[in-house]
Design a protein around this motif. Structure first.
Motif, PDB file in Angstrom:
ATOM      1  N   GLY A  27     -19.291 -10.510  -8.286  1.00 27.86           N
ATOM      2  CA  GLY A  27     -19.902  -9.305  -7.752  1.00 27.86           C
ATOM      3  C   GLY A  27     -18.801  -8.328  -7.392  1.00 27.86           C
ATOM      4  O   GLY A  27     -17.864  -8.114  -8.171  1.00 27.86           O
ATOM      5  N   ASN A  28     -18.871  -7.747  -6.211  1.00 28.41           N
ATOM      6  CA  ASN A  28     -17.784  -6.876  -5.733  1.00 28.41           C
ATOM      7  C   ASN A  28     -16.925  -7.562  -4.690  1.00 28.41           C
ATOM      8  O   ASN A  28     -16.147  -6.916  -3.979  1.00 28.41           O
ATOM      9  CB  ASN A  28     -18.368  -5.583  -5.154  1.00 28.41           C
ATOM     10  N   ASP A  29     -17.071  -8.903  -4.595  1.00 27.27           N
ATOM     11  CA  ASP A  29     -16.311  -9.671  -3.605  1.00 27.27           C
ATOM     12  C   ASP A  29     -14.905  -9.972  -4.106  1.00 27.27           C
ATOM     13  O   ASP A  29     -14.587  -9.831  -5.294  1.00 27.27           O
ATOM     14  CB  ASP A  29     -17.037 -10.984  -3.290  1.00 27.27           C
ATOM     15  N   LYS A  30     -14.081 -10.445  -3.184  1.00 27.52           N
ATOM     16  CA  LYS A  30     -12.706 -10.823  -3.498  1.00 27.52           C
ATOM     17  C   LYS A  30     -12.682 -12.003  -4.465  1.00 27.52           C
ATOM     18  O   LYS A  30     -13.324 -13.027  -4.215  1.00 27.52           O
ATOM     19  CB  LYS A  30     -11.982 -11.183  -2.192  1.00 27.52           C
ATOM     20  N   PRO A  31     -11.957 -11.899  -5.571  1.00 26.39           N
ATOM     21  CA  PRO A  31     -11.839 -13.036  -6.503  1.00 26.39           C
ATOM     22  C   PRO A  31     -11.144 -14.229  -5.838  1.00 26.39           C
ATOM     23  O   PRO A  31     -10.194 -14.053  -5.072  1.00 26.39           O
ATOM     24  CB  PRO A  31     -10.989 -12.479  -7.643  1.00 26.39           C
ATOM     25  N   ASP A  32     -11.651 -15.443  -6.118  1.00 29.18           N
ATOM     26  CA  ASP A  32     -11.017 -16.649  -5.595  1.00 29.18           C
ATOM     27  C   ASP A  32     -10.575 -17.544  -6.749  1.00 29.18           C
ATOM     28  O   ASP A  32     -10.957 -17.332  -7.897  1.00 29.18           O
ATOM     29  CB  ASP A  32     -11.955 -17.406  -4.650  1.00 29.18           C
ATOM     30  N   LEU A  40     -13.670 -17.584 -15.570  1.00 26.22           N
ATOM     31  CA  LEU A  40     -13.641 -16.331 -16.341  1.00 26.22           C
ATOM     32  C   LEU A  40     -13.255 -16.619 -17.794  1.00 26.22           C
ATOM     33  O   LEU A  40     -12.116 -16.444 -18.209  1.00 26.22           O
ATOM     34  CB  LEU A  40     -12.660 -15.345 -15.705  1.00 26.22           C
ATOM     35  N   LYS A  41     -14.211 -17.029 -18.584  1.00 26.30           N
ATOM     36  CA  LYS A  41     -13.938 -17.417 -19.971  1.00 26.30           C
ATOM     37  C   LYS A  41     -13.574 -16.208 -20.835  1.00 26.30           C
ATOM     38  O   LYS A  41     -12.602 -16.247 -21.601  1.00 26.30           O
ATOM     39  CB  LYS A  41     -15.152 -18.133 -20.561  1.00 26.30           C
ATOM     40  N   ILE A  42     -14.339 -15.123 -20.707  1.00 29.15           N
ATOM     41  CA  ILE A  42     -14.085 -13.940 -21.543  1.00 29.15           C
ATOM     42  C   ILE A  42     -12.749 -13.301 -21.180  1.00 29.15           C
ATOM     43  O   ILE A  42     -11.959 -12.936 -22.064  1.00 29.15           O
ATOM     44  CB  ILE A  42     -15.232 -12.916 -21.397  1.00 29.15           C
ATOM     45  N   VAL A  43     -12.463 -13.185 -19.885  1.00 27.40           N
ATOM     46  CA  VAL A  43     -11.180 -12.621 -19.447  1.00 27.40           C
ATOM     47  C   VAL A  43     -10.024 -13.472 -19.966  1.00 27.40           C
ATOM     48  O   VAL A  43      -9.006 -12.939 -20.433  1.00 27.40           O
ATOM     49  CB  VAL A  43     -11.127 -12.506 -17.910  1.00 27.40           C
ATOM     50  N   THR A  44     -10.178 -14.795 -19.921  1.00 24.43           N
ATOM     51  CA  THR A  44      -9.131 -15.694 -20.428  1.00 24.43           C
ATOM     52  C   THR A  44      -8.921 -15.485 -21.920  1.00 24.43           C
ATOM     53  O   THR A  44      -7.775 -15.416 -22.389  1.00 24.43           O
ATOM     54  CB  THR A  44      -9.515 -17.167 -20.156  1.00 24.43           C
ATOM     55  N   MET A  45     -10.014 -15.361 -22.684  1.00 23.35           N
ATOM     56  CA  MET A  45      -9.905 -15.112 -24.125  1.00 23.35           C
ATOM     57  C   MET A  45      -9.147 -13.810 -24.389  1.00 23.35           C
ATOM     58  O   MET A  45      -8.299 -13.740 -25.286  1.00 23.35           O
ATOM     59  CB  MET A  45     -11.308 -15.037 -24.744  1.00 23.35           C
ATOM     60  N   CYS A  75       1.447 -16.648 -12.559  1.00 21.46           N
ATOM     61  CA  CYS A  75       1.252 -15.374 -13.256  1.00 21.46           C
ATOM     62  C   CYS A  75      -0.056 -15.357 -14.035  1.00 21.46           C
ATOM     63  O   CYS A  75      -0.712 -14.320 -14.140  1.00 21.46           O
ATOM     64  CB  CYS A  75       2.428 -15.097 -14.182  1.00 21.46           C
ATOM     65  N   ASP A  76      -0.464 -16.501 -14.605  1.00 21.61           N
ATOM     66  CA  ASP A  76      -1.739 -16.578 -15.318  1.00 21.61           C
ATOM     67  C   ASP A  76      -2.895 -16.261 -14.382  1.00 21.61           C
ATOM     68  O   ASP A  76      -3.730 -15.398 -14.656  1.00 21.61           O
ATOM     69  CB  ASP A  76      -1.935 -17.969 -15.921  1.00 21.61           C
ATOM     70  N   ASP A  77      -2.951 -16.971 -13.260  1.00 15.45           N
ATOM     71  CA  ASP A  77      -4.041 -16.753 -12.309  1.00 15.45           C
ATOM     72  C   ASP A  77      -3.935 -15.371 -11.681  1.00 15.45           C
ATOM     73  O   ASP A  77      -4.951 -14.698 -11.457  1.00 15.45           O
ATOM     74  CB  ASP A  77      -4.010 -17.822 -11.207  1.00 15.45           C
ATOM     75  N   GLY A  78      -2.718 -14.928 -11.401  1.00 17.93           N
ATOM     76  CA  GLY A  78      -2.528 -13.603 -10.819  1.00 17.93           C
ATOM     77  C   GLY A  78      -2.966 -12.499 -11.757  1.00 17.93           C
ATOM     78  O   GLY A  78      -3.571 -11.507 -11.330  1.00 17.93           O
ATOM     79  N   SER A  79      -2.681 -12.659 -13.057  1.00 19.20           N
ATOM     80  CA  SER A  79      -3.090 -11.657 -14.044  1.00 19.20           C
ATOM     81  C   SER A  79      -4.608 -11.600 -14.148  1.00 19.20           C
ATOM     82  O   SER A  79      -5.196 -10.519 -14.252  1.00 19.20           O
ATOM     83  CB  SER A  79      -2.483 -11.986 -15.407  1.00 19.20           C
ATOM     84  N   ALA A 130      -9.470  -8.658 -13.036  1.00 19.83           N
ATOM     85  CA  ALA A 130     -10.805  -8.730 -12.440  1.00 19.83           C
ATOM     86  C   ALA A 130     -10.997  -7.628 -11.405  1.00 19.83           C
ATOM     87  O   ALA A 130     -12.042  -6.945 -11.381  1.00 19.83           O
ATOM     88  CB  ALA A 130     -11.025 -10.104 -11.808  1.00 19.83           C
ATOM     89  N   MET A 131     -10.006  -7.425 -10.543  1.00 21.94           N
ATOM     90  CA  MET A 131     -10.116  -6.408  -9.498  1.00 21.94           C
ATOM     91  C   MET A 131     -10.152  -4.994 -10.069  1.00 21.94           C
ATOM     92  O   MET A 131     -10.885  -4.130  -9.583  1.00 21.94           O
ATOM     93  CB  MET A 131      -8.956  -6.556  -8.518  1.00 21.94           C
ATOM     94  N   ILE A 132      -9.362  -4.755 -11.128  1.00 18.25           N
ATOM     95  CA  ILE A 132      -9.370  -3.430 -11.775  1.00 18.25           C
ATOM     96  C   ILE A 132     -10.736  -3.174 -12.411  1.00 18.25           C
ATOM     97  O   ILE A 132     -11.310  -2.083 -12.287  1.00 18.25           O
ATOM     98  CB  ILE A 132      -8.237  -3.333 -12.814  1.00 18.25           C
ATOM     99  N   LEU A 133     -11.290  -4.186 -13.084  1.00 20.24           N
ATOM    100  CA  LEU A 133     -12.590  -4.040 -13.745  1.00 20.24           C
ATOM    101  C   LEU A 133     -13.718  -3.841 -12.733  1.00 20.24           C
ATOM    102  O   LEU A 133     -14.718  -3.178 -13.037  1.00 20.24           O
ATOM    103  CB  LEU A 133     -12.884  -5.265 -14.615  1.00 20.24           C
TER     104      LEU A 133
END
Length: 517
Positions: free
Chosen positions: A362-367, A374-379, A471-475, A480-483
């Motif tokens: 949603g608009n909450d903080k990513p954990d 996040l399958k699509i973001v990972t792809m 860096c993977d998780d941070g990216s 996610a936050m930008i989107l």
């Protein structure tokens, strides 16, 4: 007696002169020609060796020329990043050789050969440039071999622990929130505004590494960041020039500046380390940052064996810190900027990724748990790493004669893997190899590569750099936050010009039209 003594001195002097003359001639001509003949006899094609310079003049000229001309999105990125390597392969075949001064470089693009080079690290050693100044950028774990590598890896291992990384991930959230807040102040509601996101992503990644590596503010780490950026440019220039043994001692403008930068970086990091060690000796609990974990692990190793020989020296700790800084900051910033550019070019994937992020958070903080879903973001991130691997090439060397697949290689050659060419090879990835298609990673890396060793973003190699997981998780968190907050498209002022300053940067920045959601 005096005549006899003078004759002896003269004879010794002549002998010394002849010895060093032979060494110079062997280094500059006879040795390279011998290697050239050996390589040709073993079936490899390549350019004929030219005294002292080899292919350096042509290689440098090709890079300068390529850098002077932007490209279209449909153009071959390799022609801009490694034009001389590409032209050599087109002319002499995938396994061919060129000359870095008097040193032969064999180009390796076969995935099976790449796999063997990675896995047999006791045979194929981490390639070092003949100019010692190239080591000033960052050494640490990535450049070590054998027992020393094992010792450093054991001490650094605690930084891989998932629980430790969990404590560092909030730094990504804080730093990314600050960057996004800055953008929100610039962009008015209901309209789009041009922002060059590249310097902001660099600054954000640098502050993240400052906090996660040193527990310091960006202001304290900014010195290291700026100096490492400048040092990287000098290293690239040095790597493309011939090194005459002993020339590092000449007081040239570049030599003096590189040493000044190194001294400033060493002083800054040592100051941070000394402050932390004093605090730890005073009974302060170790912080959950990379430096704290590293120092605690190092002290434990020394105490356990009762000898400093089992730990790292202060200089070695400094080198690991430099590597934290350079690898972490560069990997994160270049991955994020090319991901955003590719999502501008392919807005349908930007929509898919945003829908997934909003569904999970949603608009909450990513954990951390949500980031793993996040399958699509990972792809998308994998496909970005394929099209824009942080380093376009990496190198190894063999000290002994080896058989690499069908190649019989003499001792003393430099093996260069042009990662960018392996990642774009149509025989491996299909006719759409140059296209952005994240769906190729829908079932993971192994399925996408058909089990071949053909996906090799630099920080995922056998060295297992300690920054990778963070860096993977941070990216993922940053994207996610930008989107969650923005949609974005390329500005008309954007110029497509990827170029290598060690990693692949956008030469003219990344001006995007940002719109608040």
């Amino acid at each position: 007696m005096e005549i006899s003594y003078n004759i002896i001195i003269a004879t010794i002097s002549v002998a010394i002169l002849l010895f060093y003359t032979w060494k110079v001639l062997n280094w500059a001509w006879f040795g390279p020609k011998k290697l050239e003949n050996c390589l040709r006899q073993r079936g490899l094609k390549g350019n004929p060796y030219k005294l002292l310079y080899g292919d350096l003049n042509e290689l440098t000229k090709s890079i300068v020329e390529a850098k002077s001309k932007p490209i279209n999105f449909s153009d071959d990125i390799a022609q801009r990043l490694i034009p001389f390597f590409l032209n050599s392969i087109n002319k002499n075949g995938k396994s061919s050789f060129i000359w870095l001064g008097p040193y032969p470089i064999v180009l390796i693009t076969n995935p099976e050969h790449v796999k063997e080079i990675f896995t047999k690290n006791y045979v194929y050693l981490k390639q070092t440039h003949p100019n010692p100044f190239t080591k000033l950028l960052a050494e640490g774990l990535v450049s070590l071999e054998d027992d020393k590598w094992a010792k450093h890896r054991k001490i650094i291992n605690p930084t891989f622990h998932v629980e430790k990384l969990k404590h560092m991930l909030p730094a990504f959230y804080v730093c990314c929130s600050e960057m996004i807040s800055k953008w929100e102040e610039i962009v008015p509601k209901g309209s789009s505004t041009e922002i060059d996101v590249w310097p902001d992503l660099q600054m954000m990644a640098s502050e993240v590494i400052s906090r996660t590596a040193f527990g310091s503010s960006y202001e304290e780490g900014r010195i290291v960041f700026e100096l490492q950026k400048e040092q990287a440019e000098h290293v690239m220039e040095v790597a493309r020039s011939i090194y005459i043994p002993g020339s590092r001692f000449l007081p040239t403008k570049r030599n003096k500046r590189m040493l000044e930068i190194e001294k400033e970086i060493q002083t800054t990091i040592r100051r941070i380390i000394d402050k932390r060690l004093r605090a730890m000796e005073g009974g302060e609990t170790s912080k959950d940052d990379l430096l704290g974990i590293l120092l605690e692990s190092n002290m434990r190793e020394i105490e356990q064996h009762g000898s400093k020989d089992f730990g790292m020296t202060t200089i070695e700790v400094v080198e690991e810190c430099k590597l934290f800084y350079f690898a972490g900051q560069e990997t994160t910033s270049v991955l994020l900027v090319w991901t955003m550019i590719l999502l501008c070019l392919h807005p349908e994937w930007q929509v898919h990724a945003r829908e997934e992020v909003l569904q999970v958070f949603g608009n909450d903080k990513p954990d951390l748990e949500g980031l793993g879903r996040l399958k699509i973001v990972t792809m998308i991130l994998y496909e970005t790493l394929r099209l824009f691997p942080p380093l376009p090439t990496f190198g190894r060397t063999n000290k002994q004669e080896v058989k690499l697949g069908g190649l019989n290689l003499p001792a003393g050659v430099i093996l260069i893997v042009p990662t960018i060419l392996v990642h774009y090879d149509k025989e491996i990835w299909g006719e759409d190899a140059k296209e952005f298609k994240p769906e190729r990673f829908s079932e993971g890396v192994s399925k996408a590569t058909k089990g071949q060793f053909s996906f090799n973003p630099i920080w995922r190699g056998a060295s297992n750099l300690h920054c990778t997981k963070l860096c993977d998780d941070g990216s993922k968190m940053a994207i996610a936050m930008i989107l969650q907050r923005f949609s974005f498209e390329l500005s008309p002022s954007y110029t497509h010009a990827p170029f290598a300053v060690v990693t692949i940067h956008p030469q003219y920045g990344a001006p995007l039209l940002m719109r608040k959601l």
